[in-house]
Enzyme design. Structure first.
Site, PDB file in Angstrom:
ATOM      1  N   ASP A  27       0.814  -1.220   0.000  1.00  0.00           N
ATOM      2  CA  ASP A  27       0.000   0.000   0.000  1.00  0.00           C
ATOM      3  C   ASP A  27       0.844   1.265   0.000  1.00  0.00           C
ATOM      4  O   ASP A  27       0.395   2.318   0.447  1.00  0.00           O
ATOM      5  CB  ASP A  27      -0.961   0.030   1.210  1.00  0.00           C
ATOM      6  CG  ASP A  27      -1.716  -1.274   1.386  1.00  0.00           C
ATOM      7  OD1 ASP A  27      -2.351  -1.704   0.403  1.00  0.00           O
ATOM      8  OD2 ASP A  27      -1.665  -1.859   2.486  1.00  0.00           O
ATOM      9  N   GLY A  63      -3.737  -4.319  -4.673  1.00  0.00           N
ATOM     10  CA  GLY A  63      -4.608  -3.237  -5.111  1.00  0.00           C
ATOM     11  C   GLY A  63      -3.805  -1.994  -5.399  1.00  0.00           C
ATOM     12  O   GLY A  63      -3.186  -1.432  -4.508  1.00  0.00           O
ATOM     13  N   LYS A  77       2.649   2.214  -5.102  1.00  0.00           N
ATOM     14  CA  LYS A  77       3.414   1.770  -6.277  1.00  0.00           C
ATOM     15  C   LYS A  77       2.660   2.036  -7.578  1.00  0.00           C
ATOM     16  O   LYS A  77       3.252   2.382  -8.595  1.00  0.00           O
ATOM     17  CB  LYS A  77       3.726   0.271  -6.151  1.00  0.00           C
ATOM     18  CG  LYS A  77       4.609  -0.077  -4.961  1.00  0.00           C
ATOM     19  CD  LYS A  77       4.882  -1.568  -4.874  1.00  0.00           C
ATOM     20  CE  LYS A  77       3.654  -2.377  -4.535  1.00  0.00           C
ATOM     21  NZ  LYS A  77       3.082  -2.058  -3.216  1.00  0.00           N
ATOM     22  N   GLN A 130       2.413  -6.137  -3.631  1.00  0.00           N
ATOM     23  CA  GLN A 130       2.717  -6.263  -2.203  1.00  0.00           C
ATOM     24  C   GLN A 130       4.056  -5.574  -1.896  1.00  0.00           C
ATOM     25  O   GLN A 130       4.345  -4.548  -2.481  1.00  0.00           O
ATOM     26  CB  GLN A 130       2.695  -7.732  -1.754  1.00  0.00           C
ATOM     27  CG  GLN A 130       1.310  -8.339  -1.714  1.00  0.00           C
ATOM     28  CD  GLN A 130       0.922  -9.003  -3.023  1.00  0.00           C
ATOM     29  OE1 GLN A 130       1.738  -9.524  -3.759  1.00  0.00           O
ATOM     30  NE2 GLN A 130      -0.358  -8.987  -3.310  1.00  0.00           N
TER      31      GLN A 130
END
Length: 429
Positions: free
Chosen positions: A12, A39, A15, A223
């Site tokens: 989070d 996400g 990126k 991630q």
């Protein structure tokens, strides 16, 4: 030029926004690993876009966007994301899916949920989207690859075996749960094949051609370092290798062709779910950062845990990824704070540690050692150059450079595509 983008914390970090910024000058973007548990959010003049599987550069039609063979792709999510783009007038003709990428099958989320359920208080806090079980089947060599969609006779034979003789007996005998009809599943995946067939290719010649003509290639890691299966806070990690090494194996690009490793880091620290977070703030300051930073998961919607900047984690990520540069995001979230903390190292049982320890019990119970700095207490969202930032803000960034031992060359000062400061490095030459 080949640039690896890796998260430096627990995910989070922003990126997707960094990728979107650099994509304008890229020729190819490869998503090398992970699944729909990732996400990435991009905010443009056309609104907000959230991607779980599609590379963040998909909004640039000139960029070839590749889903690499290290990904475990849920075909339902892929089709949904493609349809959502089309609904907004964007045709993803620049999408390529590796025929070697594995699929999340219909039974994988079921096993994910059941396994988390039986763990009780020891549950890992997975997204329950079947990512771990899909990677497990890949290792067991009973997984299905995207390219299998193009071979119906093979799918029929393998579904009969995997579903009928492996999965269903476990579901009935161990979990007392529902079973799957492999013939119904075959019909379902026949429809997926029709939808995804135009995008499925052998990406080896595509990637090698891009390397031969010295194209600008971005490897978009999902991630982050502290969620890496081997290097992260095991077992509270994801199911793939999320560091620079995983980006290479998931794309087929050799290490000798990489020009730059860039890590992305928030100006503070967050984590979703369980596991140690040494600098965690459980007070009103943490709540303030969470609200200002909109720290809720793109995929799950879960509130993220919040902490001060963790220097040992950032330094560790820089070293294991071979990073020469860092992008610092969400600096503006700290605008109103009168004081900001930086963790320089940890103390545990009388010893000082300059990196996250492998023993997560030690990491959980260590004492972070802090340097506190005065906040700048001024909005920075309109700043576009280094010199426009308040003096105290610049001092904070320079302190982060010192503790992380890397040059911070890109600074995010807001959620929009244009809210970045290019400080030192001109990416892609």
């Amino acid at each position: 030029m080949v640039i690896i983008i890796a998260g430096a914390q627990w995910g989070d970090e922003g990126k997707g926004k960094v990728i979107d910024l650099l994509a304008e000058r890229a020729d190819m973007i490869v998503r090398p690993q992970g699944g729909a548990n990732a996400g990435h959010t991009v905010v443009t003049e056309d609104g907000e876009f959230k991607f779980q599987l599609l590379p963040s550069g998909i909004l640039y039609p000139h960029v070839t966007c590749v889903i690499g063979h290290g990904v475990v792709a849920d075909p339902r999510v892929l089709i949904r994301e493609i349809d959502q783009l089309r609904e907004r007038g964007i045709e993803p003709d620049n999408l390529v899916i590796s025929e070697r990428a594995h699929m999340v099958m219909g039974y994988h989320p079921v096993f994910d949920q059941l396994e988390e359920g039986v763990r009780g208080d020891d549950r890992l806090g997975t997204t329950r989207r079947g990512i771990g079980p899909a990677y497990s089947d890949k290792i067991r060599r009973i997984g299905f690859r995207i390219g299998d969609l193009q071979k119906e006779a093979f799918m029929r034979k393998k579904l009969d075996f995997v579903v009928g003789q492996v999965k269903n007996p476990i579901l009935t005998d161990l979990y007392r749960d529902r079973t799957f009809d492999w013939e119904e599943m075959l019909a379902e995946y026949r429809d997926y094949a029709a939808r995804l067939n135009p995008y499925i290719r052998d990406i080896y010649p595509l990637v090698q051609d891009a390397l031969d003509r010295q194209a600008n290639i971005l490897l978009e890691g999902a991630q982050a370092t502290m969620l890496d299966l081997d290097l992260g806070t095991y077992p509270y990690v994801t199911s793939s290798n999320t560091t620079a090494g995983g980006a290479l194996t998931g794309s087929g690009i050799p290490p000798t062709r990489v020009d730059l490793s860039l890590v992305v880091c928030k100006a503070y620290t967050t984590r979703v779910g369980y596991g140690p977070l040494p600098t965690e703030l459980t007070d009103s300051t943490g709540d303030q950062i969470r609200e200002k930073g909109t720290e809720f998961g793109t995929v799950t919607g879960r509130a993220r845990r919040v902490g001060w900047f963790d220097g040992p984690v950032a330094r560790y990520a820089v070293r294991v990824n071979g990073a020469e540069s860092m992008a610092l995001t969400k600096l503006d979230v700290l605008d109103a704070l009168p004081e900001v903390g930086i963790c320089t190292d940890y103390e545990f049982r009388g010893r000082v540690h300059d990196h996250p320890m492998a023993n997560i019990s030690h990491l959980k119970h260590c004492s972070p050692r802090y340097v506190n700095m005065p906040g700048w207490q001024a909005p920075i969202g309109q700043c576009r150059t280094w010199d426009e930032l308040p003096t105290k803000c610049r001092a904070y960034v320079e302190a982060l450079e010192g503790v992380a031992e890397v040059s911070i060359d890109l600074i995010g000062v807001g959620p929009r595509r244009d809210q970045f400061i290019m400080r030192k490095r001109s990416f892609f030459g």
